[in-house]
Motif scaffolding. Structure first.
Motif, PDB file in Angstrom:
ATOM      1  N   SER A 110       5.781   2.336 -11.519  1.00 53.20           N
ATOM      2  CA  SER A 110       6.480   1.214 -11.449  1.00 53.20           C
ATOM      3  C   SER A 110       6.570   1.178  -9.880  1.00 53.20           C
ATOM      4  O   SER A 110       7.183   2.050  -9.604  1.00 53.20           O
ATOM      5  CB  SER A 110       7.639   0.599 -12.514  1.00 53.20           C
ATOM      6  OG  SER A 110       8.574   1.384 -11.633  1.00 53.20           O
ATOM      7  N   ASP A 111       6.313  -0.598  -9.736  1.00 55.20           N
ATOM      8  CA  ASP A 111       6.905   0.296  -7.767  1.00 55.20           C
ATOM      9  C   ASP A 111       8.346   0.043  -7.609  1.00 55.20           C
ATOM     10  O   ASP A 111       8.099   0.178  -6.610  1.00 55.20           O
ATOM     11  CB  ASP A 111       6.150  -1.532  -7.524  1.00 55.20           C
ATOM     12  CG  ASP A 111       4.466  -2.324  -7.783  1.00 55.20           C
ATOM     13  OD1 ASP A 111       3.985  -0.893  -7.728  1.00 55.20           O
ATOM     14  OD2 ASP A 111       4.239  -3.092  -7.998  1.00 55.20           O
ATOM     15  N   GLU A 112       8.932  -0.130  -8.618  1.00 60.33           N
ATOM     16  CA  GLU A 112      10.388  -0.887  -8.185  1.00 60.33           C
ATOM     17  C   GLU A 112      10.442   1.479  -8.465  1.00 60.33           C
ATOM     18  O   GLU A 112      11.027   1.744  -7.472  1.00 60.33           O
ATOM     19  CB  GLU A 112      11.901  -0.802  -9.615  1.00 60.33           C
ATOM     20  CG  GLU A 112      13.017  -1.183  -9.507  1.00 60.33           C
ATOM     21  CD  GLU A 112      13.535  -1.645  -8.148  1.00 60.33           C
ATOM     22  OE1 GLU A 112      14.889  -1.905  -8.091  1.00 60.33           O
ATOM     23  OE2 GLU A 112      12.788  -2.198  -7.910  1.00 60.33           O
ATOM     24  N   LEU A 113       9.917   1.833  -9.186  1.00 59.84           N
ATOM     25  CA  LEU A 113      10.593   3.362  -8.998  1.00 59.84           C
ATOM     26  C   LEU A 113      10.102   4.303  -8.145  1.00 59.84           C
ATOM     27  O   LEU A 113      11.240   5.165  -7.595  1.00 59.84           O
ATOM     28  CB  LEU A 113       9.904   4.074 -10.621  1.00 59.84           C
ATOM     29  CG  LEU A 113      10.046   5.559 -10.665  1.00 59.84           C
ATOM     30  CD1 LEU A 113      11.438   6.158 -10.581  1.00 59.84           C
ATOM     31  CD2 LEU A 113       9.218   6.403 -11.636  1.00 59.84           C
ATOM     32  N   LEU A 114       8.827   3.684  -7.507  1.00 55.35           N
ATOM     33  CA  LEU A 114       8.249   4.213  -6.299  1.00 55.35           C
ATOM     34  C   LEU A 114       9.130   3.849  -4.764  1.00 55.35           C
ATOM     35  O   LEU A 114       9.702   4.543  -4.482  1.00 55.35           O
ATOM     36  CB  LEU A 114       6.577   3.741  -5.728  1.00 55.35           C
ATOM     37  CG  LEU A 114       5.920   4.375  -7.125  1.00 55.35           C
ATOM     38  CD1 LEU A 114       4.221   4.072  -6.725  1.00 55.35           C
ATOM     39  CD2 LEU A 114       5.948   5.762  -7.087  1.00 55.35           C
ATOM     40  N   TRP A 115       9.710   3.003  -4.651  1.00 53.37           N
ATOM     41  CA  TRP A 115      10.697   2.050  -3.872  1.00 53.37           C
ATOM     42  C   TRP A 115      11.520   2.903  -3.935  1.00 53.37           C
ATOM     43  O   TRP A 115      12.036   3.580  -2.839  1.00 53.37           O
ATOM     44  CB  TRP A 115      10.959   0.983  -4.042  1.00 53.37           C
ATOM     45  CG  TRP A 115      11.132   0.364  -2.964  1.00 53.37           C
ATOM     46  CD1 TRP A 115      11.644   0.098  -1.591  1.00 53.37           C
ATOM     47  CD2 TRP A 115      12.761  -0.040  -2.697  1.00 53.37           C
ATOM     48  NE1 TRP A 115      11.870  -0.436  -1.139  1.00 53.37           N
ATOM     49  CE2 TRP A 115      13.509  -0.156  -1.568  1.00 53.37           C
ATOM     50  CE3 TRP A 115      13.909  -0.188  -3.527  1.00 53.37           C
ATOM     51  CZ2 TRP A 115      14.328  -1.063  -1.246  1.00 53.37           C
ATOM     52  CZ3 TRP A 115      15.483  -0.157  -3.510  1.00 53.37           C
ATOM     53  CH2 TRP A 115      15.288  -1.162  -2.096  1.00 53.37           C
ATOM     54  N   ALA A 125       5.370  13.006  -8.395  1.00 49.50           N
ATOM     55  CA  ALA A 125       4.053  13.769  -8.326  1.00 49.50           C
ATOM     56  C   ALA A 125       3.196  13.235  -8.733  1.00 49.50           C
ATOM     57  O   ALA A 125       3.258  11.921  -9.299  1.00 49.50           O
ATOM     58  CB  ALA A 125       4.444  14.655  -9.825  1.00 49.50           C
ATOM     59  N   ILE A 126       2.311  12.353  -7.596  1.00 48.77           N
ATOM     60  CA  ILE A 126       1.666  11.464  -7.931  1.00 48.77           C
ATOM     61  C   ILE A 126      -0.353  11.707  -8.857  1.00 48.77           C
ATOM     62  O   ILE A 126      -0.518  13.381  -8.833  1.00 48.77           O
ATOM     63  CB  ILE A 126      -0.381  11.085  -6.510  1.00 48.77           C
ATOM     64  CG1 ILE A 126       1.549  10.996  -5.327  1.00 48.77           C
ATOM     65  CG2 ILE A 126      -0.945  10.228  -6.164  1.00 48.77           C
ATOM     66  CD1 ILE A 126       2.177   9.452  -5.895  1.00 48.77           C
ATOM     67  N   ASP A 127       0.330  10.711 -10.230  1.00 49.60           N
ATOM     68  CA  ASP A 127      -0.954  10.976 -10.510  1.00 49.60           C
ATOM     69  C   ASP A 127      -2.206  10.325 -11.014  1.00 49.60           C
ATOM     70  O   ASP A 127      -3.480   9.684 -11.285  1.00 49.60           O
ATOM     71  CB  ASP A 127       0.439  10.799 -12.409  1.00 49.60           C
ATOM     72  CG  ASP A 127      -1.173  11.056 -13.767  1.00 49.60           C
ATOM     73  OD1 ASP A 127      -0.764  11.676 -13.663  1.00 49.60           O
ATOM     74  OD2 ASP A 127      -1.127   9.764 -14.342  1.00 49.60           O
ATOM     75  N   ALA A 128      -2.369   9.231 -10.065  1.00 50.46           N
ATOM     76  CA  ALA A 128      -3.272   8.462  -9.846  1.00 50.46           C
ATOM     77  C   ALA A 128      -3.300   7.954  -7.818  1.00 50.46           C
ATOM     78  O   ALA A 128      -2.668   7.920  -7.726  1.00 50.46           O
ATOM     79  CB  ALA A 128      -3.368   6.971 -10.509  1.00 50.46           C
ATOM     80  N   LEU A 129      -4.861   7.470  -7.701  1.00 52.11           N
ATOM     81  CA  LEU A 129      -4.905   7.155  -6.470  1.00 52.11           C
ATOM     82  C   LEU A 129      -4.519   5.574  -6.207  1.00 52.11           C
ATOM     83  O   LEU A 129      -3.986   5.601  -5.098  1.00 52.11           O
ATOM     84  CB  LEU A 129      -6.778   6.546  -6.496  1.00 52.11           C
ATOM     85  CG  LEU A 129      -7.216   8.287  -6.516  1.00 52.11           C
ATOM     86  CD1 LEU A 129      -8.972   7.873  -6.099  1.00 52.11           C
ATOM     87  CD2 LEU A 129      -6.852   9.426  -5.349  1.00 52.11           C
ATOM     88  N   LEU A 132      -0.654   6.718  -4.083  1.00 51.62           N
ATOM     89  CA  LEU A 132      -0.937   6.378  -3.234  1.00 51.62           C
ATOM     90  C   LEU A 132      -0.726   5.529  -2.657  1.00 51.62           C
ATOM     91  O   LEU A 132      -0.514   5.207  -1.574  1.00 51.62           O
ATOM     92  CB  LEU A 132      -1.723   7.591  -2.404  1.00 51.62           C
ATOM     93  CG  LEU A 132      -1.960   8.845  -2.795  1.00 51.62           C
ATOM     94  CD1 LEU A 132      -2.811   9.695  -2.396  1.00 51.62           C
ATOM     95  CD2 LEU A 132      -0.742   9.618  -1.677  1.00 51.62           C
ATOM     96  N   GLU A 133      -1.518   4.335  -2.737  1.00 53.94           N
ATOM     97  CA  GLU A 133      -2.055   3.252  -2.174  1.00 53.94           C
ATOM     98  C   GLU A 133      -0.708   2.471  -2.377  1.00 53.94           C
ATOM     99  O   GLU A 133      -0.668   1.613  -1.093  1.00 53.94           O
ATOM    100  CB  GLU A 133      -2.946   2.281  -3.152  1.00 53.94           C
ATOM    101  CG  GLU A 133      -4.340   3.361  -2.877  1.00 53.94           C
ATOM    102  CD  GLU A 133      -5.168   2.757  -3.661  1.00 53.94           C
ATOM    103  OE1 GLU A 133      -4.796   1.006  -4.149  1.00 53.94           O
ATOM    104  OE2 GLU A 133      -6.205   2.584  -3.628  1.00 53.94           O
ATOM    105  N   VAL A 171      -3.969  10.704   1.749  1.00 53.43           N
ATOM    106  CA  VAL A 171      -2.556  11.317   2.560  1.00 53.43           C
ATOM    107  C   VAL A 171      -2.698  11.449   4.436  1.00 53.43           C
ATOM    108  O   VAL A 171      -3.355  11.908   5.081  1.00 53.43           O
ATOM    109  CB  VAL A 171      -1.850  12.384   2.111  1.00 53.43           C
ATOM    110  CG1 VAL A 171      -0.206  13.160   2.792  1.00 53.43           C
ATOM    111  CG2 VAL A 171      -1.879  12.434   0.193  1.00 53.43           C
ATOM    112  N   LYS A 172      -1.969  10.374   4.749  1.00 54.19           N
ATOM    113  CA  LYS A 172      -1.774   9.503   5.776  1.00 54.19           C
ATOM    114  C   LYS A 172       0.075   9.605   6.306  1.00 54.19           C
ATOM    115  O   LYS A 172       0.363   8.880   5.528  1.00 54.19           O
ATOM    116  CB  LYS A 172      -2.488   8.566   6.657  1.00 54.19           C
ATOM    117  CG  LYS A 172      -3.650   8.786   6.381  1.00 54.19           C
ATOM    118  CD  LYS A 172      -4.518   8.260   7.212  1.00 54.19           C
ATOM    119  CE  LYS A 172      -6.145   8.764   7.397  1.00 54.19           C
ATOM    120  NZ  LYS A 172      -7.121   9.333   6.109  1.00 54.19           N
ATOM    121  N   ALA A 173       0.050   9.719   7.626  1.00 56.58           N
ATOM    122  CA  ALA A 173       1.412   9.669   7.796  1.00 56.58           C
ATOM    123  C   ALA A 173       2.100   7.824   7.309  1.00 56.58           C
ATOM    124  O   ALA A 173       0.801   7.500   7.732  1.00 56.58           O
ATOM    125  CB  ALA A 173       2.189  10.277   9.383  1.00 56.58           C
TER     126      ALA A 173
END
Length: 429
Positions: A110-115, A125-129, A132-133, A171-173
């Motif tokens: 979820s967006d909340e978890l990523l934030w 651990a990234i599971d889908a493209l 990253l976006e 993946v970029k800074a």
């Protein structure tokens, strides 16, 4: 099939009143946890890394048990926690786990978890493209692993070769590519070692593109040894449908595992000189055991509410009804059976009695033990039935308030030199 038990559990079962006192205070089924054993299991993995001179880090797979005392043991003993929801992340940090010691896994986060994970500098651990976006849109410094779909796998998780290449380029800074991860089903040490070695090439290639790529996570799947080899072999070799009430299960966990837990990690590092490859390439190896860190770290206790007798093939056996459900012994809900023998308490003499164990619900299939367990005497109403070594997944991965029954609380047991002490886990307060 008696299970291996921890010394503190042996003291609990040997005490003439202590277990009954807890049961009376709780007033229903409950789980008992031994956090000191969790600490020992963590240290065993850490010692394998040290002996192999490998930079390694242990993350507890939190989905295996919700107890706060388990996560506190991780924080106190230098282990991190693998979480897959905002609830798990918050619960881990509430018990002292630092943000940088969190591994965030799972699909379609979820967006909340990523934030939250990005704010706490957790390793994601990234599971889908698209993950990253969405991380890039946050514009926060964040560390990621790219989860690789192993060759030949039909898993719905991970990045296939084309997606992996796109992710590396994307993946970029301020995002940092810290490395790669994978998960394998089953318990094959050699397969994990070979997959880890295969990811070294990805690390070298990512480094050539300016990324640190200094970590590989091999996930979990470290076996647990519940029973000795002779008991397990005897069960498998003589298995008969006549041992079960109604129909037998379809499959079984390997309850005897000759190279379990930290010993399996040692075998992974030894296979094809993986330890040397990791050292030569400056790679940290992360592991995410769940069940293995909970080995012998807890039991589940039910009170007998009723006893009746049935006859099959001319032989009588008892069916107990206990005050809980098989949702608190989760193996039963996967067309399987939790096979280690429960202990009938109190210990008194009697005649060997084949016994199945049913739940307090009105569902025909709700059985804690379909197998006719050879209890040392006939159970009586009010007795306690203690299922050993249930901390790993059994306790709460399927628990429910079906019939409006309360969830069994978790009790934390600790041993002083002269006595046992218990308290309610934070999750039960």
């Amino acid at each position: 099939m008696p299970a291996y038990t921890e010394a503190i559990e042996q003291r609990l079962l040997a005490d003439p009143v202590f277990l009954a006192d807890i049961a009376d205070a709780v007033g229903g089924p409950f789980h008992v946890l031994f956090p000191e054993r969790v600490a020992l299991n963590i240290k065993a993995f850490q010692q394998v890394f040290a002996a192999a001179d490998v930079d390694g880090f242990v993350y507890f797979g939190k989905k295996a048990n919700k107890a706060a005392c388990v996560v506190r043991a991780c924080a106190e003993n230098g282990a991190g926690v693998d979480v897959a929801s905002t609830g798990e992340l918050v619960a881990a940090m509430a018990q002292g786990v630092r943000g940088e010691d969190l591994m965030v896994t799972g699909p379609a986060k979820s967006d909340e978890l990523l934030w939250l994970a990005a704010r706490q500098r957790a390793l994601i651990a990234i599971d889908a493209l698209d993950e990253l976006e969405r991380l890039a849109a946050l514009d926060l410094p964040v560390r990621v692993l790219l989860r690789v779909l192993p060759e030949g796998s039909t898993s719905r998780f991970g990045l296939d070769p084309m997606e992996l290449e796109q992710a590396i380029q994307a993946v970029k800074a301020p995002i940092t590519l810290s490395g790669f991860s994978f998960h394998l089903s089953g318990y094959d040490a050699a397969a994990r070692s070979e997959q880890a070695a295969a990811l070294l090439g990805h690390c070298r290639r990512a480094r050539a593109n300016g990324h640190p790529a200094d970590t590989i996570s091999i996930g979990g799947g470290f076996g647990v040894d519940y029973l000795d080899a002779s008991a397990w072999d005897e069960f498998r070799n003589a298995l008969s449908d006549n041992w079960f009430h109604a129909s037998p299960p379809g499959d079984y966990y390997p309850y005897h595992f000759p190279v379990p837990g930290a010993a399996m990690l040692d075998a992974i590092l030894a296979h094809n000189n993986l330890a040397e490859l990791l050292r030569d390439n400056g790679i940290r190896l992360a592991v995410e055991p769940g069940r293995a860190l909970l080995d012998r770290a807890g039991s589940s206790v039910f009170r007998v509410q009723g006893v009746k007798t049935r006859i099959a093939q001319g032989n009588p056996y008892d069916i107990l009804t206990v005050d809980g459900t098989s949702l608190s012994l989760s193996e039963q809900w996967f067309d399987s059976e939790y096979l280690p023998d429960p202990v009938l308490w109190p210990h008194t003499t009697g005649h060997l009695t084949p016994t199945c164990v049913g739940a307090t619900t009105c569902l025909e299939s709700d059985l804690l033990s379909r197998r006719r367990i050879p209890l040392p005497r006939r159970a009586r109403t009010g007795d306690l039935l203690v299922y050993p070594n249930t901390a790993g997944y059994q306790m709460d991965s399927n628990e429910s308030t079906f019939h409006e029954l309360p969830l069994p609380p978790k009790v934390v047991l600790r041993a002083d030199a002269d006595r046992l002490r218990w308290s309610l886990d934070h999750t039960a307060r």
